[in-house]
Design an enzyme around this catalytic site. Structure first.
Site, PDB file in Angstrom:
ATOM      1  N   HIS A  94       0.417  -1.146  -0.143  1.00 14.72           N
ATOM      2  CA  HIS A  94      -0.109   0.494  -0.139  1.00 14.72           C
ATOM      3  C   HIS A  94       0.907   1.303   0.021  1.00 14.72           C
ATOM      4  CE1 HIS A  94       1.471  -0.456   4.083  1.00 14.72           C
ATOM      5  NE2 HIS A  94       0.485   1.474   4.414  1.00 14.72           N
TER       6      HIS A  94
HETATM    7  C1  UD1 Z   1      -1.737   5.340   5.735  1.00 13.43           C
HETATM    8  C2  UD1 Z   1      -1.201   5.321   6.774  1.00 13.43           C
HETATM    9  C3  UD1 Z   1       0.319   4.741   6.567  1.00 13.43           C
HETATM   10  C4  UD1 Z   1      -0.216   3.239   6.697  1.00 13.43           C
HETATM   11  C5  UD1 Z   1      -1.089   3.388   6.717  1.00 13.43           C
HETATM   12  C6  UD1 Z   1      -2.101   1.957   7.036  1.00 13.43           C
HETATM   13  C7  UD1 Z   1      -0.606   8.316   7.001  1.00 13.43           C
HETATM   14  C8  UD1 Z   1       0.212   9.684   5.836  1.00 13.43           C
HETATM   15  N1  UD1 Z   1      -0.092   7.159   5.937  1.00 13.43           N
HETATM   16  O1  UD1 Z   1      -1.483   4.913   4.118  1.00 13.43           O
HETATM   17  O2  UD1 Z   1       1.246   4.548   7.584  1.00 13.43           O
HETATM   18  O3  UD1 Z   1       1.252   2.009   7.090  1.00 13.43           O
HETATM   19  O4  UD1 Z   1      -2.279   3.814   6.648  1.00 13.43           O
HETATM   20  O5  UD1 Z   1      -3.595   0.864   5.885  1.00 13.43           O
HETATM   21  O6  UD1 Z   1      -1.094   9.017   7.603  1.00 13.43           O
HETATM   22  N2  UD1 Z   1      -9.105   4.922   2.145  1.00 13.43           N
HETATM   23  C9  UD1 Z   1      -9.980   4.021   1.832  1.00 13.43           C
HETATM   24  N3  UD1 Z   1     -11.155   3.696   3.420  1.00 13.43           N
HETATM   25  C10 UD1 Z   1     -10.378   4.237   4.285  1.00 13.43           C
HETATM   26  C11 UD1 Z   1      -9.464   4.617   4.731  1.00 13.43           C
HETATM   27  C12 UD1 Z   1      -8.796   4.967   3.358  1.00 13.43           C
HETATM   28  O7  UD1 Z   1     -10.311   3.816   0.545  1.00 13.43           O
HETATM   29  O8  UD1 Z   1     -10.893   3.655   5.188  1.00 13.43           O
HETATM   30  C13 UD1 Z   1      -8.456   4.819   0.762  1.00 13.43           C
HETATM   31  C14 UD1 Z   1      -8.547   6.463   0.302  1.00 13.43           C
HETATM   32  O9  UD1 Z   1      -8.794   6.582  -1.295  1.00 13.43           O
HETATM   33  C15 UD1 Z   1      -7.477   7.143   0.767  1.00 13.43           C
HETATM   34  C16 UD1 Z   1      -6.329   6.209   0.867  1.00 13.43           C
HETATM   35  O10 UD1 Z   1      -6.941   5.250   0.842  1.00 13.43           O
HETATM   36  O11 UD1 Z   1      -7.348   8.680  -0.121  1.00 13.43           O
HETATM   37  C17 UD1 Z   1      -5.302   6.949   1.252  1.00 13.43           C
HETATM   38  O12 UD1 Z   1      -5.409   6.995   2.585  1.00 13.43           O
HETATM   39  P1  UD1 Z   1      -4.096   7.442   3.612  1.00 13.43           P
HETATM   40  O13 UD1 Z   1      -5.679   7.531   5.098  1.00 13.43           O
HETATM   41  O14 UD1 Z   1      -4.482   8.725   3.062  1.00 13.43           O
HETATM   42  O15 UD1 Z   1      -2.867   6.605   3.915  1.00 13.43           O
HETATM   43  P2  UD1 Z   1      -3.092   5.642   3.524  1.00 13.43           P
HETATM   44  O16 UD1 Z   1      -2.809   4.500   2.176  1.00 13.43           O
HETATM   45  O17 UD1 Z   1      -4.193   4.350   4.269  1.00 13.43           O
END
Ligand code: UD1
Length: 368
Positions: free
Chosen positions: A202
């Site tokens: 991821h």
């Molecule tokens: C975040 C953390 C990362 C951790 C990871 C675990 C930061 C910078 N990154 O990354 O360190 O390893 O979580 O999962 O804080 N999304 C959904 N549903 C959700 C959450 C996210 O669909 O419940 C999708 C959205 O499109 C979103 C993308 O995932 O834009 C990224 O989510 P985000 O919280 O920005 O970062 P992660 O890649 O999950």
């Protein structure tokens, strides 16, 4: 100032770190509040973890959701500031390296509220990783630094942290694993392929660039020639696979698994292929071979003493390390000191010494 401890969690890897600390502080009689920033909001990324890890319902959910790093961090800060001003906690505890962690720490530092960082001192020395920026800043802003391993203490000392702030307590994520592994193995006893590779992916550096992601998925197709590949897909990665129209035939994709399901799959795996930080630690504890699809790690102890090997994005390296594992010659490892299931208790003991006047919850309940 009240004498409550306020915990901040937001994203999936926070939940297994906060759970044992909340339990240990409850047992030690601390009055506690839990704030969920809402950074992760899908039920498979959040709710199921609260249930399985038996974390109390959050007192407040800020409902911040997704956005650019600046937007997400700024929104958490603005909403969390209001909570801190209303609740006036005695200590705020933040976990790991996600955007919610740094946002909460910065709010507290400006409001002069004490902050404790759990999982302090880890460094990849790679500032292209958003988490590395979060780690550096959170440690700099925190009053108490709870570290999982000696290398983290050394990093903090080198950066000029005061030795009195740093407390080596061990690995809280392993506390959760130790407590729940028997339950995971009991809950899911069957349905595993006899041998398989478990994959998680991821990191933006691996999944946001079409050529990089295509290369990694090609490697996964290679792996699938030797072993069935089971791949629970993070929402961000699923989006990218669709967007870049990347072929996934021959790979068993599934939705993100719950904590207990994933742990059972991890414990039975022939090999784990990952870019996650926490999974490098879990596989080291479980003695399961781990090939990490990154050039560096903030958890070097998993390479030095554990089962972890960094393969970067080299298909050749992945292939040669995989062959050794498939042929029955995996890297053997050992479990680092203090990864024993009691890190949360050590944090509670330390906080009792630092804050002897924090009230027992029974007293606080009577007062309310
Ligand atoms: C975040 C953390 C990362 C951790 C990871 C675990 C930061 C910078 N990154 O990354 O360190 O390893 O979580 O999962 O804080 N999304 C959904 N549903 C959700 C959450 C996210 O669909 O419940 C999708 C959205 O499109 C979103 C993308 O995932 O834009 C990224 O989510 P985000 O919280 O920005 O970062 P992660 O890649 O999950």
């Amino acid at each position: 100032m009240s004498l409550d401890v306020l915990h901040v969690v937001g994203a999936r890897p926070n939940f297994m770190k906060a759970a044992p600390v909340i339990r240990a502080l409850a047992a030690a009689g601390f009055q506690q509040n839990l704030i969920h920033t809402g950074q992760h909001y899908d039920s498979r990324m959040s709710d199921v973890f609260f249930r399985e890890l038996e974390i109390p319902e959050p007192d407040v959910n800020l409902g911040v959701g997704s956005g650019s790093h600046a937007q997400q961090t700024a929104q958490i800060m603005a909403s969390f500031e209001t909570v801190v001003l209303e609740r006036n906690p005695g200590l705020v505890m933040v976990y790991g390296d996600v955007n919610s962690t740094v946002a909460a720490a910065l709010v507290c530092a400006k409001l002069r509220v004490q902050v404790a960082h759990v999982e302090a001192g880890l460094r990849s020395r790679d500032r292209s990783m958003p988490e590395e920026i979060n780690r550096l800043l959170t440690d700099r802003l925190s009053d108490l630094l709870f570290t999982p391993s000696e290398d983290a203490n050394e990093n903090l000392e080198r950066e000029g942290a005061n030795a009195a702030q740093i407390h080596l307590v061990g690995n809280v994520m392993i506390d959760t694993l130790v407590r729940l592994l028997p339950r995971a193995l009991e809950k899911k006893k069957t349905g595993f392929p006899e041998r398989y590779a478990l994959v998680t992916l991821h990191r933006p550096a691996n999944v946001d660039d079409p050529e990089v992601l295509r290369g990694i998925m090609n490697s996964m197709h290679e792996v699938a020639k030797d072993l069935p590949v089971v791949f629970p897909v993070h929402p961000r990665t699923r989006l990218r696979i669709q967007e870049f129209a990347i072929a996934t035939e021959g790979i068993q994709l599934c939705e993100p698994l719950s904590y207990l399901e994933f742990l059972a799959f991890e414990a039975h795996a022939t090999v784990v292929l990952t870019d996650s930080g926490g999974i490098q630690e879990e596989t080291t504890f479980l003695g399961v071979p781990c090939l990490t699809l990154r050039k560096n790690t903030e958890r070097p102890i998993t390479v030095e003493v554990g089962t972890n090997i960094l393969v970067g994005n080299s298909v050749e390296r992945l292939r040669s390390e995989l062959t050794k594992i498939v042929d029955g010659h995996p890297k053997k490892g050992s479990i680092p000191p203090l990864w024993d299931g009691h890190a949360g208790e050590r944090i509670a003991q330390r906080l009792r010494k630092t804050f002897p006047s924090f009230p027992a919850s029974a007293l606080a309940a009577a007062r309310d």
